[in-house]
Design a protein around this motif. Structure first.
Motif, PDB file in Angstrom:
ATOM      1  N   UNK A 253      36.167  38.304  46.784  1.00  0.00           N
ATOM      2  CA  UNK A 253      37.183  37.630  45.979  1.00  0.00           C
ATOM      3  C   UNK A 253      36.894  37.803  44.489  1.00  0.00           C
ATOM      4  N   UNK A 254      35.638  37.637  44.089  1.00  0.00           N
ATOM      5  CA  UNK A 254      35.273  37.798  42.683  1.00  0.00           C
ATOM      6  C   UNK A 254      35.472  39.250  42.236  1.00  0.00           C
ATOM      7  N   UNK A 255      35.179  40.188  43.131  1.00  0.00           N
ATOM      8  CA  UNK A 255      35.418  41.598  42.823  1.00  0.00           C
ATOM      9  C   UNK A 255      36.910  41.855  42.629  1.00  0.00           C
ATOM     10  N   UNK A 256      37.729  41.228  43.455  1.00  0.00           N
ATOM     11  CA  UNK A 256      39.184  41.372  43.334  1.00  0.00           C
ATOM     12  C   UNK A 256      39.668  40.815  41.989  1.00  0.00           C
ATOM     13  N   UNK A 257      39.115  39.673  41.571  1.00  0.00           N
ATOM     14  CA  UNK A 257      39.494  39.097  40.272  1.00  0.00           C
ATOM     15  C   UNK A 257      39.120  40.033  39.126  1.00  0.00           C
ATOM     16  N   UNK A 258      37.972  40.714  39.254  1.00  0.00           N
ATOM     17  CA  UNK A 258      37.564  41.637  38.190  1.00  0.00           C
ATOM     18  C   UNK A 258      38.517  42.836  38.128  1.00  0.00           C
ATOM     19  N   UNK A 259      39.024  43.243  39.283  1.00  0.00           N
ATOM     20  CA  UNK A 259      39.963  44.366  39.318  1.00  0.00           C
ATOM     21  C   UNK A 259      41.379  43.942  38.929  1.00  0.00           C
ATOM     22  N   UNK A 260      41.686  42.659  39.181  1.00  0.00           N
ATOM     23  CA  UNK A 260      43.033  42.138  38.899  1.00  0.00           C
ATOM     24  C   UNK A 260      42.915  40.910  37.992  1.00  0.00           C
ATOM     25  N   UNK A 261      42.507  41.083  36.743  1.00  0.00           N
ATOM     26  CA  UNK A 261      42.289  39.919  35.869  1.00  0.00           C
ATOM     27  C   UNK A 261      43.543  39.070  35.683  1.00  0.00           C
ATOM     28  N   UNK A 262      44.724  39.681  35.813  1.00  0.00           N
ATOM     29  CA  UNK A 262      45.951  38.904  35.656  1.00  0.00           C
ATOM     30  C   UNK A 262      46.061  37.836  36.743  1.00  0.00           C
ATOM     31  N   UNK A 263      45.402  38.052  37.877  1.00  0.00           N
ATOM     32  CA  UNK A 263      45.471  37.078  38.975  1.00  0.00           C
ATOM     33  C   UNK A 263      44.851  35.744  38.589  1.00  0.00           C
ATOM     34  N   UNK A 264      43.907  35.780  37.643  1.00  0.00           N
ATOM     35  CA  UNK A 264      43.266  34.532  37.226  1.00  0.00           C
ATOM     36  C   UNK A 264      44.251  33.591  36.550  1.00  0.00           C
ATOM     37  N   UNK A 265      45.361  34.121  36.055  1.00  0.00           N
ATOM     38  CA  UNK A 265      46.349  33.288  35.371  1.00  0.00           C
ATOM     39  C   UNK A 265      47.375  32.707  36.340  1.00  0.00           C
TER      40      UNK A 265
END
Length: 282
Positions: A253-265
């Motif tokens: 999941x953390x790897x996915x957030x690093x690849x998709x930073x827009x998802x954090x918003x």
């Protein structure tokens, strides 16, 4: 003379009418949606069946767990039509917020939670012509195996009349129905996990499985998830990646957030569903 009536939930027993008539008994069958605006759905609504004293269905409801999960048993001195008229008051209900909904009071799980949410003094008004309403209380599938138990609801003599209409629920009833809904949702989740991810629950002790499931649901809700779909996605990720997947630094999941930073918003609901969509396409 005491009459015995079977109250069947047509959603849980969708062949109820056919099944009853195939028994070959001269039974009186009253679909409670008959004559209402939901008449076209009468076979999916509550169905009242008047039983003869020698009816095999009386024995079946006492010993058949499948039938006990679909129906309850009502005792009364009154005609079945009088009981049907009384129960019809509960078809459409309102709450303190003014919301209106259908109450599936023939579903034994709902029946149990709903009736148990009232004080005993309310049963005289609530039950009306019913002298005893027997509901089989079954253990949930996530709990250690225990016998089914019967819960009997009876009117209490000299009880005051309810201050509000029978078709109105207070907060206590709303919360009880929420508990019944959560119970059924947890059972669906448990069955799904046990079938698709057997290594998640089966290694746990029997009495620990329910705690694991409830804690994961609470984790999902604390994270901000509210819909059943999103909570199911959360549990699936727990099964694949571990219960700490959302906080563990090295998790996928953390790897996915690093690849998709827009998802954090994204808000939690949209974020977990976006994660699921990416997992399905990868």
């Amino acid at each position: 003379m005491t009459n015995q009536l079977l109250l069947i939930d047509g959603v849980l027993r969708q062949d109820a009418t056919k099944w009853i008539y195939q028994s070959g008994e001269p039974l009186e069958v009253i679909p409670l949606y008959l004559g209402t605006r939901w008449e076209e759905l009468q076979e999916l609504g509550p169905i009242l069946v008047a039983l003869d004293a020698w009816s095999p269905l009386l024995g079946a409801i006492q010993h058949d767990n499948a039938l006990q999960s679909q129906a309850s048993l009502i005792s009364t001195q009154a005609p079945s039509t009088t009981v049907a008229e009384h129960l019809s008051q509960f078809i459409s209900i309102t709450d303190d917020l003014g919301s209106q909904s259908l109450l599936r009071f023939a579903d034994p799980l709902v029946t149990w939670h709903w009736l148990a949410s009232y004080p005993e003094q309310a049963y005289k008004s609530l039950l009306g012509p019913i002298s005893q309403w027997n509901v089989a209380v079954r253990p949930p599938n996530w709990a250690p195996s225990t016998p089914w138990e019967w819960r009997a609801f009876r009117p209490q003599p000299d009880s005051p009349t309810l201050a509000h209409p029978l078709s109105h629920m207070t907060q206590s009833q709303v919360e009880a129905l929420d508990q019944a809904h959560r119970w059924r949702f947890k059972e669906r989740l448990y069955d799904w996990l046990d079938h698709d991810f057997p290594n998640t629950l089966r290694p746990l002790a029997e009495d620990a499985r329910g705690r694991w499931l409830e804690q994961r649901i609470q984790d999902a809700e604390t994270w901000g998830l509210v819909s059943e779909r999103s909570i199911a996605i959360w549990l699936e990720r727990c099964a694949y990646w571990g219960s700490d997947f959302a906080t563990r630094p090295d998790s996928p999941y953390q790897e996915w957030l690093r690849r998709k930073p827009v998802a954090q918003q994204l808000p939690p609901e949209l974020r977990i569903q976006a994660l699921d969509d990416d997992c399905l396409t990868s």
